[in-house]
Design a protein around this motif. Structure first.
Motif, PDB file in Angstrom:
ATOM      1  N   HIS A   2      13.341  29.801 -34.120  1.00  0.00           N
ATOM      2  CA  HIS A   2      14.316  28.427 -33.738  1.00  0.00           C
ATOM      3  C   HIS A   2      13.709  27.433 -34.867  1.00  0.00           C
ATOM      4  CE1 HIS A   2      15.957  30.110 -30.431  1.00  0.00           C
ATOM      5  NE2 HIS A   2      15.115  30.486 -30.171  1.00  0.00           N
ATOM      6  N   THR A   3      14.465  26.574 -35.148  1.00  0.00           N
ATOM      7  CA  THR A   3      13.990  25.243 -36.029  1.00  0.00           C
ATOM      8  C   THR A   3      14.502  23.770 -35.245  1.00  0.00           C
ATOM      9  OG1 THR A   3      14.391  26.590 -38.052  1.00  0.00           O
ATOM     10  CG2 THR A   3      14.392  23.928 -38.037  1.00  0.00           C
ATOM     11  N   ILE A   4      13.600  23.172 -34.908  1.00  0.00           N
ATOM     12  CA  ILE A   4      13.792  21.922 -34.115  1.00  0.00           C
ATOM     13  C   ILE A   4      13.682  20.734 -35.387  1.00  0.00           C
ATOM     14  CG2 ILE A   4      13.101  20.212 -32.479  1.00  0.00           C
ATOM     15  CD1 ILE A   4      12.133  22.897 -31.030  1.00  0.00           C
ATOM     16  N   ARG A   5      14.382  19.784 -35.345  1.00  0.00           N
ATOM     17  CA  ARG A   5      14.353  18.732 -36.182  1.00  0.00           C
ATOM     18  C   ARG A   5      14.561  17.461 -35.451  1.00  0.00           C
ATOM     19  NH1 ARG A   5      18.481  19.114 -41.284  1.00  0.00           N
ATOM     20  NH2 ARG A   5      20.080  19.593 -39.580  1.00  0.00           N
ATOM     21  N   VAL A   6      13.487  16.563 -35.817  1.00  0.00           N
ATOM     22  CA  VAL A   6      13.472  15.318 -35.055  1.00  0.00           C
ATOM     23  C   VAL A   6      13.765  14.061 -36.068  1.00  0.00           C
ATOM     24  CG1 VAL A   6      11.946  13.629 -33.769  1.00  0.00           C
ATOM     25  CG2 VAL A   6      11.709  16.261 -33.579  1.00  0.00           C
ATOM     26  N   TYR A   7      14.756  13.146 -35.662  1.00  0.00           N
ATOM     27  CA  TYR A   7      15.217  12.105 -36.322  1.00  0.00           C
ATOM     28  C   TYR A   7      15.005  10.888 -35.476  1.00  0.00           C
ATOM     29  CZ  TYR A   7      17.954  15.179 -39.353  1.00  0.00           C
ATOM     30  OH  TYR A   7      18.539  16.273 -40.060  1.00  0.00           O
ATOM     31  N   LYS A   8      14.500   9.864 -36.471  1.00  0.00           N
ATOM     32  CA  LYS A   8      14.234   8.510 -35.751  1.00  0.00           C
ATOM     33  C   LYS A   8      15.432   7.772 -35.893  1.00  0.00           C
ATOM     34  CE  LYS A   8      11.196   4.642 -36.333  1.00  0.00           C
ATOM     35  NZ  LYS A   8      11.840   3.494 -36.812  1.00  0.00           N
ATOM     36  N   ALA A   9      15.907   7.199 -34.761  1.00  0.00           N
ATOM     37  CA  ALA A   9      17.311   6.800 -34.860  1.00  0.00           C
ATOM     38  C   ALA A   9      17.212   5.243 -35.258  1.00  0.00           C
ATOM     39  CB  ALA A   9      18.007   6.714 -33.258  1.00  0.00           C
TER      40      ALA A   9
ATOM     41  N   GLY B 275      19.734  27.553 -33.721  1.00  0.00           N
ATOM     42  CA  GLY B 275      20.954  27.782 -34.173  1.00  0.00           C
ATOM     43  C   GLY B 275      22.070  26.682 -33.904  1.00  0.00           C
ATOM     44  N   ALA B 276      21.752  25.854 -32.718  1.00  0.00           N
ATOM     45  CA  ALA B 276      22.373  24.932 -32.412  1.00  0.00           C
ATOM     46  C   ALA B 276      22.630  23.655 -33.501  1.00  0.00           C
ATOM     47  CB  ALA B 276      21.880  24.443 -30.957  1.00  0.00           C
ATOM     48  N   SER B 277      23.874  23.112 -33.711  1.00  0.00           N
ATOM     49  CA  SER B 277      24.183  22.149 -34.519  1.00  0.00           C
ATOM     50  C   SER B 277      24.343  20.640 -33.884  1.00  0.00           C
ATOM     51  CB  SER B 277      25.168  22.242 -35.682  1.00  0.00           C
ATOM     52  OG  SER B 277      26.446  22.497 -34.625  1.00  0.00           O
ATOM     53  N   ASN B 278      24.472  20.604 -32.440  1.00  0.00           N
ATOM     54  CA  ASN B 278      24.810  19.674 -31.789  1.00  0.00           C
ATOM     55  C   ASN B 278      23.326  18.553 -31.887  1.00  0.00           C
ATOM     56  OD1 ASN B 278      23.743  21.677 -30.061  1.00  0.00           O
ATOM     57  ND2 ASN B 278      23.627  20.147 -28.539  1.00  0.00           N
ATOM     58  N   MET B 279      23.545  17.210 -31.765  1.00  0.00           N
ATOM     59  CA  MET B 279      22.356  16.483 -31.476  1.00  0.00           C
ATOM     60  C   MET B 279      22.175  15.980 -30.017  1.00  0.00           C
ATOM     61  SD  MET B 279      21.401  12.713 -31.291  1.00  0.00           S
ATOM     62  CE  MET B 279      22.861  11.926 -32.091  1.00  0.00           C
ATOM     63  N   THR B 280      20.987  15.742 -29.702  1.00  0.00           N
ATOM     64  CA  THR B 280      20.595  15.197 -28.353  1.00  0.00           C
ATOM     65  C   THR B 280      19.895  14.080 -28.511  1.00  0.00           C
ATOM     66  OG1 THR B 280      20.578  17.472 -27.376  1.00  0.00           O
ATOM     67  CG2 THR B 280      19.419  15.861 -26.220  1.00  0.00           C
ATOM     68  N   TYR B 281      20.410  13.080 -27.939  1.00  0.00           N
ATOM     69  CA  TYR B 281      19.645  11.786 -28.128  1.00  0.00           C
ATOM     70  C   TYR B 281      18.612  11.593 -26.957  1.00  0.00           C
ATOM     71  CZ  TYR B 281      19.189   6.760 -28.532  1.00  0.00           C
ATOM     72  OH  TYR B 281      18.575   5.199 -28.707  1.00  0.00           O
ATOM     73  N   ILE B 282      17.489  11.038 -27.337  1.00  0.00           N
ATOM     74  CA  ILE B 282      16.186  10.712 -26.184  1.00  0.00           C
ATOM     75  C   ILE B 282      15.739   9.364 -26.404  1.00  0.00           C
ATOM     76  CG2 ILE B 282      14.136  11.549 -25.606  1.00  0.00           C
ATOM     77  CD1 ILE B 282      14.516  14.038 -26.854  1.00  0.00           C
TER      78      ILE B 282
ATOM     79  N   GLN C 272      27.495   3.410 -25.749  1.00  0.00           N
ATOM     80  CA  GLN C 272      26.593   3.069 -24.581  1.00  0.00           C
ATOM     81  C   GLN C 272      25.639   4.036 -24.380  1.00  0.00           C
ATOM     82  OE1 GLN C 272      29.092   2.791 -21.215  1.00  0.00           O
ATOM     83  NE2 GLN C 272      30.731   1.785 -22.163  1.00  0.00           N
ATOM     84  N   ARG C 273      25.771   5.115 -24.865  1.00  0.00           N
ATOM     85  CA  ARG C 273      24.801   6.261 -24.930  1.00  0.00           C
ATOM     86  C   ARG C 273      23.778   6.287 -25.832  1.00  0.00           C
ATOM     87  NH1 ARG C 273      25.773  12.888 -25.235  1.00  0.00           N
ATOM     88  NH2 ARG C 273      23.497  13.626 -24.819  1.00  0.00           N
ATOM     89  N   TYR C 274      24.198   5.982 -27.111  1.00  0.00           N
ATOM     90  CA  TYR C 274      23.256   6.149 -28.344  1.00  0.00           C
ATOM     91  C   TYR C 274      22.845   4.792 -28.749  1.00  0.00           C
ATOM     92  CZ  TYR C 274      25.236  10.634 -28.818  1.00  0.00           C
ATOM     93  OH  TYR C 274      25.559  12.176 -28.724  1.00  0.00           O
ATOM     94  N   GLY C 275      23.360   3.458 -28.356  1.00  0.00           N
ATOM     95  CA  GLY C 275      22.971   2.227 -28.886  1.00  0.00           C
ATOM     96  C   GLY C 275      23.657   2.023 -30.172  1.00  0.00           C
ATOM     97  N   ALA C 276      23.013   1.012 -30.897  1.00  0.00           N
ATOM     98  CA  ALA C 276      23.569   0.426 -32.289  1.00  0.00           C
ATOM     99  C   ALA C 276      23.242   1.179 -33.550  1.00  0.00           C
ATOM    100  CB  ALA C 276      23.082  -1.012 -32.439  1.00  0.00           C
ATOM    101  N   LEU C 277      22.102   2.005 -33.221  1.00  0.00           N
ATOM    102  CA  LEU C 277      21.555   2.878 -34.519  1.00  0.00           C
ATOM    103  C   LEU C 277      21.617   4.405 -34.016  1.00  0.00           C
ATOM    104  CD1 LEU C 277      18.778   0.203 -35.114  1.00  0.00           C
ATOM    105  CD2 LEU C 277      20.458   0.910 -36.773  1.00  0.00           C
ATOM    106  N   THR C 278      22.375   4.946 -35.097  1.00  0.00           N
ATOM    107  CA  THR C 278      22.233   6.538 -34.818  1.00  0.00           C
ATOM    108  C   THR C 278      22.212   7.263 -36.378  1.00  0.00           C
ATOM    109  OG1 THR C 278      24.678   6.435 -35.080  1.00  0.00           O
ATOM    110  CG2 THR C 278      23.527   6.896 -32.829  1.00  0.00           C
TER     111      THR C 278
END
Length: 255
Positions: free
Chosen positions: A30-37, A1-8, A88-94
């Motif tokens: 639960h639904t987990i979605r993975v995005y390639k940044a 249910g969370a809508s926030n994004m965690t960067y790994i 600084q956290r996510y880099g140039a591409l998100t």
């Protein structure tokens, strides 16, 4: 249910790395979605195995399918300003914050995003840096890596956002010729899809806006299912790119 994004951040190169996607979830579905940044030119990510406790169920297929073709804007580059904490956290591409994701989520659609920073429209000038050079193939890195793409996914909509990086080198004739040829290629591979050319997110004043609109309208006169979408300009991100709010506005316009 969370809508926030965690960067790994992945650090392994030519090796496997174990990543924990979620832990401590409450009982329930639960639904987990993975995005390639990062964009396709800079790395390849493959999944070797998925480990879990519980039961996996297949997500239902989305009713809508959208394909996006573009450059750094579509890849979600420079959304956060230089020197910012997010940068600084996510880099140039998100890519999570690109208009492609905003559009697809708003429409409840599945989507492919074929986008590379710095890529151009004009094949006649820079064939090695254009979507057109790799579009018929499975891999953006090499036409020989996976062979030809079968186009079996069949998007209902194809959104093109290209031309921004050609502004300082291409003429009106270059724009119109290459836009027409890209439209013809996309139509050949997707005979039933609506084609939208979304443009202007970084420079509404440049005449390329008129040139591309003219090419799309000329193509649409005989095609009957192609459209031009003017995007609101936003240069509040790094290197004059749209920031998060600008990407959301572009998503609203594309939607």
């Amino acid at each position: 249910g969370a809508s926030n994004m965690t960067y790994i951040k992945l650090t392994a190169v030519n090796d496997y790395q174990t990543v924990k996607l979620a832990t401590g979830l409450a009982a329930g579905k639960h639904t987990i979605r993975v995005y390639k940044a990062s964009d396709a030119a800079n790395d390849v990510i493959s999944v070797s195995a998925v480990r879990y406790v519980g039961r996996l169920t297949k997500s239902p297929a989305a009713d809508r399918r959208i394909e996006f073709l573009g450059d750094s804007i579509t890849a979600g580059a420079d959304v956060f300003p230089l020197g910012s904490m997010q940068r600084q956290r996510y880099g140039a591409l998100t890519s999570y914050y690109s208009y492609a994701r905003f559009t697809a989520d708003a429409l409840g659609a599945s989507y492919y995003s074929v986008a590379n920073s710095g890529w151009r429209l004009c094949y006649s000038l820079n064939p090695q840096y254009t979507i057109r050079s790799v579009y018929p193939y499975q891999s953006m890195r090499s036409a020989y890596a996976g062979g030809e793409y079968d186009f079996a996914w069949k998007p209902q909509v194809v959104v093109i956002n290209l031309g921004t990086n050609d502004r300082y080198s291409a003429t009106e004739g270059d724009y119109q010729t290459d836009a027409r040829q890209l439209l013809e290629l996309v139509r050949q591979k997707n005979p039933e899809a609506a084609i939208f050319w979304a443009y202007g997110a970084m420079d509404q004043a440049h005449p390329s806006n008129r040139w591309i609109r003219s090419a799309v309208e000329e193509f649409a006169a005989t095609d009957g299912n192609a459209y031009y979408v003017s995007l609101p300009q936003n240069n509040a991100g790094a290197n004059a790119h749209p920031d998060k709010a600008g990407q959301q506005a572009d998503g609203d316009a594309t939607e």
